[in-house]
Every structure is written in C-alpha cells, then in structure tokens.
Scaffold this active site. Structure first.
Site, PDB file in Angstrom:
ATOM      1  N   SER A 206      65.127 -58.086  65.832  1.00  0.00           N
ATOM      2  CA  SER A 206      65.044 -56.720  65.304  1.00  0.00           C
ATOM      3  C   SER A 206      64.098 -55.926  66.201  1.00  0.00           C
ATOM      4  O   SER A 206      63.307 -56.508  66.952  1.00  0.00           O
ATOM      5  CB  SER A 206      64.464 -56.774  63.887  1.00  0.00           C
ATOM      6  OG  SER A 206      64.149 -55.494  63.416  1.00  0.00           O
TER       7      SER A 206
ATOM      8  N   TYR B 205      57.313 -59.694  58.041  1.00  0.00           N
ATOM      9  CA  TYR B 205      58.645 -59.605  58.664  1.00  0.00           C
ATOM     10  C   TYR B 205      58.477 -59.533  60.182  1.00  0.00           C
ATOM     11  O   TYR B 205      59.185 -60.210  60.929  1.00  0.00           O
ATOM     12  CB  TYR B 205      59.385 -58.378  58.134  1.00  0.00           C
ATOM     13  CG  TYR B 205      60.792 -58.205  58.674  1.00  0.00           C
ATOM     14  CD1 TYR B 205      61.795 -59.114  58.357  1.00  0.00           C
ATOM     15  CD2 TYR B 205      61.127 -57.118  59.485  1.00  0.00           C
ATOM     16  CE1 TYR B 205      63.089 -58.956  58.837  1.00  0.00           C
ATOM     17  CE2 TYR B 205      62.414 -56.943  59.975  1.00  0.00           C
ATOM     18  CZ  TYR B 205      63.390 -57.864  59.642  1.00  0.00           C
ATOM     19  OH  TYR B 205      64.676 -57.705  60.130  1.00  0.00           O
TER      20      TYR B 205
END
Ligand SMILES: NC(=O)c1ccc[n+]([C@@H]2O[C@H](COP(=O)([O-])OP(=O)(O)OC[C@H]3O[C@@H](n4cnc5c(N)ncnc54)[C@H](OP(=O)(O)O)[C@@H]3O)[C@@H](O)[C@H]2O)c1
Length: 177
Positions: A149, A162
């Site tokens: 990501s 995350y």
C-alpha cells in the site's frame, strides 16, 4: 485477452472480495487456472462459477491464512487440484485505523497475523512449488506478488500499526527478492 498465462496456475489470497477478486478474474482472463482463497466459501464458489462461465478454470479453497497449517494446506490443495503453482498473489489484508492510545490490541494482532504472518506462511509454503515452476516452465519464471500500500511507504497518525505491517511487507519482499 492475450492468454499470456495459459498453462500456468495462480493462487490469490483474499479473493472473496475487492482487489483479490478482481485480480483472480483478470488472471483467469489471461489464461491462468486460479485457486481462489479466503474464508467466505459462498463468495468463492460464486467467483468460481463466474470464472468458469467465461471459459476459465478456478478452484475455491476455504482457508484462514493466519493459521500456518491452513495456509500450507491451501498451497497443497492448489498444487493437487490444479497441478502446479506459478504465481502467488498475497493480497489478503485488513486495515484497522485509530489512535494508538487505548487502542484494542486485538486489532493490532489481527493486522499483524494477516498482513504479515499470513503472507509469510503462504510464501513459505509456496516457494518450493514456485522454484520448480520457474525451472520447468517455458517462461522460466515464477512470481510472488505481495500487495502492500502507499501505507507501506508513508506512515501517518492513526494508521501506525497498519503502516508497520505494510512496511513489513516491503521489507520481507525485498529480502525475498
Ligand atoms: N482498498 C484499498 O484502497 C487498498 C489500498 C492499498 C492497499 N490495499 C490492500 O489490498 C489488499 C486487499 O484490500 P481490499 O480493499 O480489496 O480488501 P477487502 O475487500 O476487505 O478484501 C480482503 C480480503 O481478505 C480476505 N481475508 C480476510 N481475512 C482473511 C483470513 N484470515 N484468511 C484468508 N483471507 C482473509 C477477505 O476474505 P474473507 O473475509 O472471506 O476471508 C477478503 O477476500 C489488502 O492487503 C489491503 O491492505 C487496499
């Protein structure tokens, strides 16, 4: 479609929705036989039906990849059912956001167990098959695709854990390469 992947086999984790589902459809359209892996069996069965209706080949494998044994079994079932493994797409992941102070630690565990460990278990189990595929395939190549990501490059307040998992994906991928 060019059918560039005809004769190859791919395994996609987290294929019951989102990016994983779309990736499985695209790989099948390029000629790969695709093992679609996730926990929600009904959605996987539906995806297999859709891929087969388009002339593709797919196999639904119900698996929680945070469990090392289930991850290994998913890879084994892929090779048993589809004959080989050329492409592993480690896509299954979860993003749980919020301030660290008083955060529910079980959310951190879920992210680490899936985004990092699940990806590692699948890769570890797949490696012998990928290396064998690279040896004997006309393409002389096998692929591991790890879905990170932007969050694997830039960390921000509210997404620190995350971020940590996706930075970890980057580090693991670089070490593997
Ligand atoms: N969407 C975005 O904007 C975005 C941006 C950057 C990166 N990403 C990354 O892209 C990947 C996919 O994201 P998405 O947005 O497509 O997510 P999504 O639609 O929520 O899909 C997540 C997938 O992971 C599966 N999964 C969850 N827990 C699992 C487990 N324990 N074992 C096996 N499969 C499990 C889910 O299936 P089941 O619930 O059926 O198991 C589902 O198929 C993730 O790694 C995410 O971090 C997404």
């Amino acid at each position: 479609m060019t059918q560039r992947l005809a004769g190859t086999v791919a395994l996609v984790t987290g294929a019951s929705s989102g990016i994983g589902e779309a990736t499985a459809v695209q790989l099948a359209a390029e000629g790969a036989a695709v093992a679609v892996v996730a926990r929600r069996r009904d959605r996987l069965d539906d995806l297999v039906r859709r891929i087969e209706a388009e002339g593709g080949r797919a196999l639904a494998i119900e698996s929680d990849v945070t469990d090392g044994e289930q991850a290994r079994a998913a890879v084994a079932q892929t090779v048993e059912g589809l004959g080989r493994l050329d492409t592993l797409v480690n896509n299954a992941g979860v993003m749980l956001l919020g301030p660290m102070e008083a955060a529910p630690v079980e959310e951190w565990q879920r992210m680490v167990e899936l985004n990092v460990l699940g990806l590692m278990y699948c890769t570890h189990a797949a490696l012998p098959h990928l290396l064998a595929a690279a040896e004997d395939s006309p393409r002389r190549v096998a692929d591991v695709v790890n879905i990170s990501s932007v969050a694997g490059r830039v960390a921000r307040a509210g997404s620190g854990v995350y971020n940590a998992t996706k930075f970890g994906v980057g580090a693991f991928s670089e070490g593997l390469r």
